[in-house]
Design an enzyme around this catalytic site. Structure first.
Site, PDB file in Angstrom:
ATOM      1  N   LYS A   1       3.837  -7.621  -8.260  1.00 21.99           N
ATOM      2  CA  LYS A   1       2.437  -7.829  -8.635  1.00 21.99           C
ATOM      3  C   LYS A   1       1.942  -6.756  -9.624  1.00 21.99           C
ATOM      4  O   LYS A   1       2.593  -5.716  -9.804  1.00 21.99           O
ATOM      5  CB  LYS A   1       1.582  -7.845  -7.361  1.00 21.99           C
ATOM      6  CG  LYS A   1       1.872  -9.037  -6.421  1.00 21.99           C
ATOM      7  CD  LYS A   1       0.999  -8.957  -5.167  1.00 21.99           C
ATOM      8  CE  LYS A   1       1.134 -10.183  -4.281  1.00 21.99           C
ATOM      9  NZ  LYS A   1       0.256 -10.089  -3.076  1.00 21.99           N
TER      10      LYS A   1
ATOM     11  N   PHE B   1     -11.068 -13.500   0.919  1.00 25.08           N
ATOM     12  CA  PHE B   1     -10.382 -12.621  -0.031  1.00 25.08           C
ATOM     13  C   PHE B   1      -9.900 -13.341  -1.292  1.00 25.08           C
ATOM     14  O   PHE B   1      -9.342 -12.714  -2.190  1.00 25.08           O
ATOM     15  CB  PHE B   1      -9.194 -11.915   0.654  1.00 25.08           C
ATOM     16  CG  PHE B   1      -8.118 -12.832   1.190  1.00 25.08           C
ATOM     17  CD1 PHE B   1      -7.108 -13.322   0.369  1.00 25.08           C
ATOM     18  CD2 PHE B   1      -8.105 -13.193   2.535  1.00 25.08           C
ATOM     19  CE1 PHE B   1      -6.119 -14.159   0.866  1.00 25.08           C
ATOM     20  CE2 PHE B   1      -7.122 -14.035   3.046  1.00 25.08           C
ATOM     21  CZ  PHE B   1      -6.127 -14.518   2.196  1.00 25.08           C
TER      22      PHE B   1
ATOM     23  N   ARG C   1      11.005 -11.562   3.175  1.00 24.03           N
ATOM     24  CA  ARG C   1       9.733 -11.232   3.842  1.00 24.03           C
ATOM     25  C   ARG C   1       9.857  -9.930   4.641  1.00 24.03           C
ATOM     26  O   ARG C   1       8.945  -9.105   4.653  1.00 24.03           O
ATOM     27  CB  ARG C   1       9.305 -12.372   4.782  1.00 24.03           C
ATOM     28  CG  ARG C   1       8.994 -13.687   4.086  1.00 24.03           C
ATOM     29  CD  ARG C   1       7.617 -13.758   3.512  1.00 24.03           C
ATOM     30  NE  ARG C   1       6.565 -13.662   4.495  1.00 24.03           N
ATOM     31  CZ  ARG C   1       5.269 -13.762   4.155  1.00 24.03           C
ATOM     32  NH1 ARG C   1       4.906 -13.949   2.890  1.00 24.03           N
ATOM     33  NH2 ARG C   1       4.347 -13.655   5.075  1.00 24.03           N
TER      34      ARG C   1
ATOM     35  N   THR D   1       1.647  -7.714   5.383  1.00 25.23           N
ATOM     36  CA  THR D   1       0.688  -7.901   4.280  1.00 25.23           C
ATOM     37  C   THR D   1      -0.123  -6.625   4.027  1.00 25.23           C
ATOM     38  O   THR D   1      -0.330  -6.243   2.879  1.00 25.23           O
ATOM     39  CB  THR D   1      -0.276  -9.059   4.631  1.00 25.23           C
ATOM     40  OG1 THR D   1       0.506 -10.215   4.944  1.00 25.23           O
ATOM     41  CG2 THR D   1      -1.205  -9.372   3.478  1.00 25.23           C
TER      42      THR D   1
ATOM     43  N   ARG E   1       6.317  -2.667   0.913  1.00 26.52           N
ATOM     44  CA  ARG E   1       4.866  -2.457   0.989  1.00 26.52           C
ATOM     45  C   ARG E   1       4.517  -1.113   1.607  1.00 26.52           C
ATOM     46  O   ARG E   1       3.535  -0.477   1.210  1.00 26.52           O
ATOM     47  CB  ARG E   1       4.208  -3.618   1.738  1.00 26.52           C
ATOM     48  CG  ARG E   1       4.101  -4.870   0.843  1.00 26.52           C
ATOM     49  CD  ARG E   1       3.792  -6.102   1.621  1.00 26.52           C
ATOM     50  NE  ARG E   1       3.383  -7.223   0.783  1.00 26.52           N
ATOM     51  CZ  ARG E   1       3.253  -8.472   1.224  1.00 26.52           C
ATOM     52  NH1 ARG E   1       3.490  -8.754   2.496  1.00 26.52           N
ATOM     53  NH2 ARG E   1       2.902  -9.430   0.406  1.00 26.52           N
TER      54      ARG E   1
ATOM     55  N   ASN F   1      -0.889  -5.104  -2.693  1.00 22.24           N
ATOM     56  CA  ASN F   1       0.254  -4.798  -1.822  1.00 22.24           C
ATOM     57  C   ASN F   1       1.599  -4.995  -2.528  1.00 22.24           C
ATOM     58  O   ASN F   1       2.622  -5.157  -1.884  1.00 22.24           O
ATOM     59  CB  ASN F   1       0.158  -5.607  -0.524  1.00 22.24           C
ATOM     60  CG  ASN F   1       0.111  -7.105  -0.773  1.00 22.24           C
ATOM     61  OD1 ASN F   1       0.292  -7.553  -1.894  1.00 22.24           O
ATOM     62  ND2 ASN F   1      -0.097  -7.878   0.280  1.00 22.24           N
TER      63      ASN F   1
ATOM     64  N   HIS G   1       4.858 -10.291  -3.640  1.00 24.67           N
ATOM     65  CA  HIS G   1       4.687 -11.593  -2.975  1.00 24.67           C
ATOM     66  C   HIS G   1       6.075 -12.128  -2.664  1.00 24.67           C
ATOM     67  O   HIS G   1       7.010 -11.932  -3.445  1.00 24.67           O
ATOM     68  CB  HIS G   1       3.979 -12.593  -3.892  1.00 24.67           C
ATOM     69  CG  HIS G   1       4.123 -14.016  -3.415  1.00 24.67           C
ATOM     70  ND1 HIS G   1       3.259 -14.567  -2.494  1.00 24.67           N
ATOM     71  CD2 HIS G   1       5.067 -14.970  -3.673  1.00 24.67           C
ATOM     72  CE1 HIS G   1       3.666 -15.810  -2.227  1.00 24.67           C
ATOM     73  NE2 HIS G   1       4.756 -16.080  -2.930  1.00 24.67           N
TER      74      HIS G   1
HETATM   75  O1  CDP Z   1       1.458 -12.074   0.892  1.00 22.50           O
HETATM   76  P1  CDP Z   1       1.465 -12.487   2.359  1.00 22.50           P
HETATM   77  O2  CDP Z   1       2.151 -13.811   2.594  1.00 22.50           O
HETATM   78  O3  CDP Z   1       1.985 -11.378   3.231  1.00 22.50           O
HETATM   79  O4  CDP Z   1      -0.069 -12.632   2.787  1.00 22.50           O
HETATM   80  P2  CDP Z   1      -1.058 -13.882   2.712  1.00 22.50           P
HETATM   81  O5  CDP Z   1      -1.804 -13.930   3.990  1.00 22.50           O
HETATM   82  O6  CDP Z   1      -0.327 -15.133   2.284  1.00 22.50           O
HETATM   83  O7  CDP Z   1      -2.087 -13.472   1.573  1.00 22.50           O
HETATM   84  C1  CDP Z   1      -1.766 -13.578   0.197  1.00 22.50           C
HETATM   85  C2  CDP Z   1      -2.210 -12.324  -0.497  1.00 22.50           C
HETATM   86  O8  CDP Z   1      -3.640 -12.247  -0.435  1.00 22.50           O
HETATM   87  C3  CDP Z   1      -1.750 -11.009   0.117  1.00 22.50           C
HETATM   88  O9  CDP Z   1      -0.429 -10.659  -0.263  1.00 22.50           O
HETATM   89  C4  CDP Z   1      -2.778 -10.035  -0.401  1.00 22.50           C
HETATM   90  O10 CDP Z   1      -2.518  -9.662  -1.753  1.00 22.50           O
HETATM   91  C5  CDP Z   1      -4.055 -10.887  -0.381  1.00 22.50           C
HETATM   92  N1  CDP Z   1      -4.852 -10.688   0.857  1.00 22.50           N
HETATM   93  C6  CDP Z   1      -6.046  -9.965   0.773  1.00 22.50           C
HETATM   94  O11 CDP Z   1      -6.405  -9.478  -0.313  1.00 22.50           O
HETATM   95  N2  CDP Z   1      -6.796  -9.751   1.899  1.00 22.50           N
HETATM   96  C7  CDP Z   1      -6.422 -10.280   3.089  1.00 22.50           C
HETATM   97  N3  CDP Z   1      -7.196 -10.074   4.179  1.00 22.50           N
HETATM   98  C8  CDP Z   1      -5.245 -11.024   3.185  1.00 22.50           C
HETATM   99  C9  CDP Z   1      -4.482 -11.219   2.055  1.00 22.50           C
HETATM  100 MG    MG Z   2       1.619 -15.707   1.901  1.00 17.99          MG
END
Ligand code: CDP
Ligand code: MG
Length: 135
Positions: free
Chosen positions: A9, A57, A85, A91, A102, A112, A115
């Site tokens: 990212k 978000f 993952r 996350t 991360r 973070n 992805h």
């Molecule tokens: O990336 P991951 O699958 O771990 O998390 P996600 O729940 O699919 O969320 C996608 C992306 O949204 C995250 O990687 C973060 O960059 C962002 N995010 C955020 O800004 N605030 C949150 N509470 C959850 C996710």
């Molecule tokens: Mg995700």
């Protein structure tokens, strides 16, 4: 063998972490089968994260993902989706296990650094989103 979409990212690209982050993948015997640098527009970022549309978000996430260049990568390997993952970590970087990408590089829950596709279904949509020839 599985394929997964992996993204370095904007926060990580800006801090010159492309090589260090990719080395985690190569060290785990995951093979790069597609790679390009993408300067996402708001529209491209919004489409990629459409599954999160409406969440609190979402707007911040779209703004961040279009704030600079990302490196989008297709990785291939045994059990690639789950293994990638795990290598990425939780996350929220403050909750990510030691040794994960991360934990090492993430700045915040939004910034973070990486992805990774979370299922065969999402990989099946995310890979062709950036690599139409690699579906
Ligand atoms: O990336 P991951 O699958 O771990 O998390 P996600 O729940 O699919 O969320 C996608 C992306 O949204 C995250 O990687 C973060 O960059 C962002 N995010 C955020 O800004 N605030 C949150 N509470 C959850 C996710
Ligand atoms: Mg995700």
């Amino acid at each position: 063998m599985q394929r997964s979409l992996f993204i370095i990212k904007p926060d990580a690209v800006k801090r010159n972490l492309i090589g260090r982050i990719l080395s985690y993948m190569e060290a785990a015997d995951l093979t790069v089968v597609g790679l390009r640098m993408v300067d996402m527009t708001m529209e491209v970022a919004a489409g990629f994260y459409k599954v999160h549309e409406g969440k609190e978000f979402y707007d911040k996430l779209v703004e961040y993902m279009s704030s600079g260049r990302s490196v989008v990568v297709v990785l291939e390997g045994e059990d690639a989706i789950n293994r990638i993952r795990k290598i990425c970590g939780a996350t929220d970087p403050s909750k990510a296990d030691e040794g994960t990408i991360r934990a090492a590089f993430g700045i915040s829950i939004t910034m973070n650094s990486v992805h990774a596709s979370d299922s065969t279904e999402s990989a099946g949509q995310e890979v062709p989103y950036f690599f139409p020839d690699l579906g």
